[in-house]
Design an enzyme around this catalytic site. Structure first.
Site, short mmCIF file in Angstrom:
data_model
loop_
_atom_site.label_atom_id
_atom_site.label_comp_id
_atom_site.label_asym_id
_atom_site.label_seq_id
_atom_site.Cartn_x
_atom_site.Cartn_y
_atom_site.Cartn_z
N SER A 48 0.76 -1.23 -0.10
CA SER A 48 -0.04 0.08 -0.11
C SER A 48 0.95 1.03 -0.04
O SER A 48 0.58 2.24 -0.86
CB SER A 48 -0.97 -0.07 1.22
OG SER A 48 -1.56 -1.08 1.48
N THR A 49 1.68 1.36 0.86
CA THR A 49 2.67 2.35 1.20
C THR A 49 3.68 2.46 -0.33
O THR A 49 3.72 3.82 -0.52
CB THR A 49 3.80 2.16 2.06
OG1 THR A 49 3.02 1.90 3.45
CG2 THR A 49 4.77 3.33 2.30
N TYR A 137 -1.56 -10.45 3.47
CA TYR A 137 -1.65 -9.30 4.18
C TYR A 137 -3.11 -8.94 4.43
O TYR A 137 -4.23 -8.71 3.56
CB TYR A 137 -1.34 -8.33 2.97
CG TYR A 137 -1.30 -6.73 3.01
CD1 TYR A 137 -1.78 -6.44 4.32
CD2 TYR A 137 -0.85 -5.96 2.09
CE1 TYR A 137 -1.61 -5.09 4.42
CE2 TYR A 137 -1.17 -4.80 2.13
CZ TYR A 137 -1.42 -4.23 3.33
OH TYR A 137 -1.27 -2.77 3.55
N LYS A 165 0.44 -9.98 7.78
CA LYS A 165 0.60 -8.71 7.86
C LYS A 165 -0.68 -8.02 8.29
O LYS A 165 -1.70 -8.19 7.57
CB LYS A 165 1.27 -7.75 6.75
CG LYS A 165 1.09 -6.45 6.87
CD LYS A 165 2.02 -5.80 5.65
CE LYS A 165 1.42 -4.59 5.23
NZ LYS A 165 1.52 -3.59 5.96
N THR A 167 -3.04 -5.42 9.38
CA THR A 167 -3.34 -4.07 9.27
C THR A 167 -4.80 -3.69 9.63
O THR A 167 -5.68 -3.48 8.69
CB THR A 167 -2.99 -3.54 7.81
OG1 THR A 167 -1.45 -3.70 7.47
CG2 THR A 167 -3.01 -1.77 7.86
N GLY A 189 0.59 -3.98 11.74
CA GLY A 189 0.32 -3.11 10.49
C GLY A 189 0.32 -1.64 10.68
O GLY A 189 0.36 -0.92 9.76
N ASP A 191 1.48 1.65 12.31
CA ASP A 191 2.48 2.01 13.10
C ASP A 191 2.16 2.76 14.54
O ASP A 191 2.98 2.72 15.47
CB ASP A 191 3.37 3.33 12.44
CG ASP A 191 3.53 2.48 10.93
OD1 ASP A 191 3.14 1.49 10.43
OD2 ASP A 191 4.10 3.49 10.17
N GLU A 192 1.03 3.63 14.48
CA GLU A 192 0.64 4.09 15.63
C GLU A 192 0.32 3.20 17.03
O GLU A 192 0.03 3.73 18.10
CB GLU A 192 -0.59 5.06 15.48
CG GLU A 192 -1.78 4.38 14.65
CD GLU A 192 -1.67 4.51 13.03
OE1 GLU A 192 -0.52 4.02 12.70
OE2 GLU A 192 -2.37 5.00 12.10
O1 MN9 Z 1 2.04 -0.39 5.65
C1 MN9 Z 1 0.74 1.40 6.49
N1 MN9 Z 1 -0.37 0.91 6.11
C2 MN9 Z 1 -1.24 1.86 5.33
C3 MN9 Z 1 1.74 -0.04 6.55
O2 MN9 Z 1 -1.11 2.66 4.79
C4 MN9 Z 1 -2.56 1.29 4.76
C5 MN9 Z 1 0.89 2.20 7.74
O3 MN9 Z 1 2.44 2.40 8.03
C6 MN9 Z 1 0.12 3.31 7.99
O4 MN9 Z 1 0.50 4.24 6.88
C7 MN9 Z 1 0.58 4.17 9.22
C8 MN9 Z 1 -0.33 5.43 9.17
O5 MN9 Z 1 -1.78 5.29 9.48
O6 MN9 Z 1 0.19 3.48 10.36
#
Ligand code: MN9
Length: 291
Positions: A48-49, A137, A165, A167, A189, A191-192
């Site tokens: 996604s990133t 994922y 993974k 998320t 997944g 980060d927060e």
């Molecule tokens: O891959 C990312 N997931 C998405 C992991 O963007 C869907 C996260 O790193 C988020 O960007 C991050 C911010 O919400 O946690």
């Protein structure tokens, strides 16, 4: 199967572009070098990133190649090959294997609201096309696919599947995966909530904000494993103050703006993502002074 190399903190690699909108191999190398120098364990490429869904299959392969060459065997490499078309995913999976990737990963196919049987078939078709393992994922917000322990136990009968993974913020589900007999690797997944995910049993994390603040995640993971939860939590709070602003300005565009400010040519995000606003750019400038 050596699971040790799959534990730890992995950057979900951002995809940088040149000024003429090609994948920027030089910048890929700069991000990878910077992240490895800070102690990042490896990379999750083209997810996604990495704007995987906004790249052509050829571009995704090119990105795999640049990242593998830049990494040169240092970190553990996971190639995200997920898409709605099974044949495209297989094509990318084979290519990733040829490029020396340690594992592949795929998001569930989206758009048509595929049945569970269809989704399971897609995963098996991709996983069975290569010899390297598969990391599922799980990103229900992106495709509506409800993945739970029961389905995981069914899908993980195929021994190619070694990890998830995860998320979503559902940390009870994360912990339930860890009670499976095959003990899958589970990655936090979002980060927060890395410290929360680790405390519910995650083996590590994969995230986008690791690209520009890798040290924070390396430290959180180390402190957690040393039992210094208070200190890990303190760093999580610091990271979250920044993540709050990224969400405000657009996560990936702001991450790119920050790395650009740090001296790595990134370009913006592919349309239909919008450009980083002037206010967002000002934030990047100000943040980089403090990082
Ligand atoms: O891959 C990312 N997931 C998405 C992991 O963007 C869907 C996260 O790193 C988020 O960007 C991050 C911010 O919400 O946690």
């Amino acid at each position: 199967m050596d699971k040790a190399k799959f534990k730890g903190v992995f950057s979900a690699l951002l995809t940088p572009y040149t000024t003429d909108d090609k994948i920027n191999g030089k910048s890929v190398k700069q991000i990878i070098d910077f992240n490895l120098a800070k102690g990042i364990n490896g990379f999750y490429v083209g997810g996604s990133t990495g704007e995987g869904m906004l790249l052509t299959v050829e571009e995704r392969k090119q990105l795999f190649k640049y990242a593998a060459e830049s990494n040169a065997g240092r970190g553990t490499m996971i190639a995200h090959v997920g898409t709605i078309n099974t044949n495209h995913a297989i094509d990318m999976a084979k290519y990733a294997q040829d490029m020396g990737y340690d594992a592949i990963s795929a998001v569930a196919p989206f758009y048509y609201g595929f049945s569970y049987e269809a989704i399971k078939g897609y995963y098996n078709d991709i996983a069975n096309s290569v010899d390297i393992p598969m990391i599922m994922y799980n990103f229900p917000n992106a495709n509506g696919f409800q993945f739970n322990k029961e389905r995981a136990e069914d899908m993980f009968k195929n021994k190619k599947f070694i990890g998830i993974k995860h998320t979503t913020s559902d940390l009870f589900a994360l912990q339930q995966f860890k009670t499976m007999e095959c003990d899958p690797l589970v990655y936090n997944g979002f980060d927060e909530i890395l410290v929360a995910g680790l405390s519910m049993g995650a083996d590590g994390g994969i995230g986008s904000t690791y690209n520009f603040m890798p040290q924070k995640y390396v430290d959180m993971y180390r402190l957690f494993n040393e039992g210094d939860i208070k200190q890990a939590q303190k760093i999580q709070y610091e990271a979250n103050e920044i993540i709050t602003m990224l969400i405000k300005y657009g996560v990936f565009a702001t991450e790119k703006g920050i790395l650009e400010e740090m001296g790595i040519e990134m370009g913006g995000c592919r349309k239909p993502f919008t450009e980083l606003s002037a206010e967002g750019k000002a934030y990047c400038k100000q943040l980089v002074k403090k990082l």
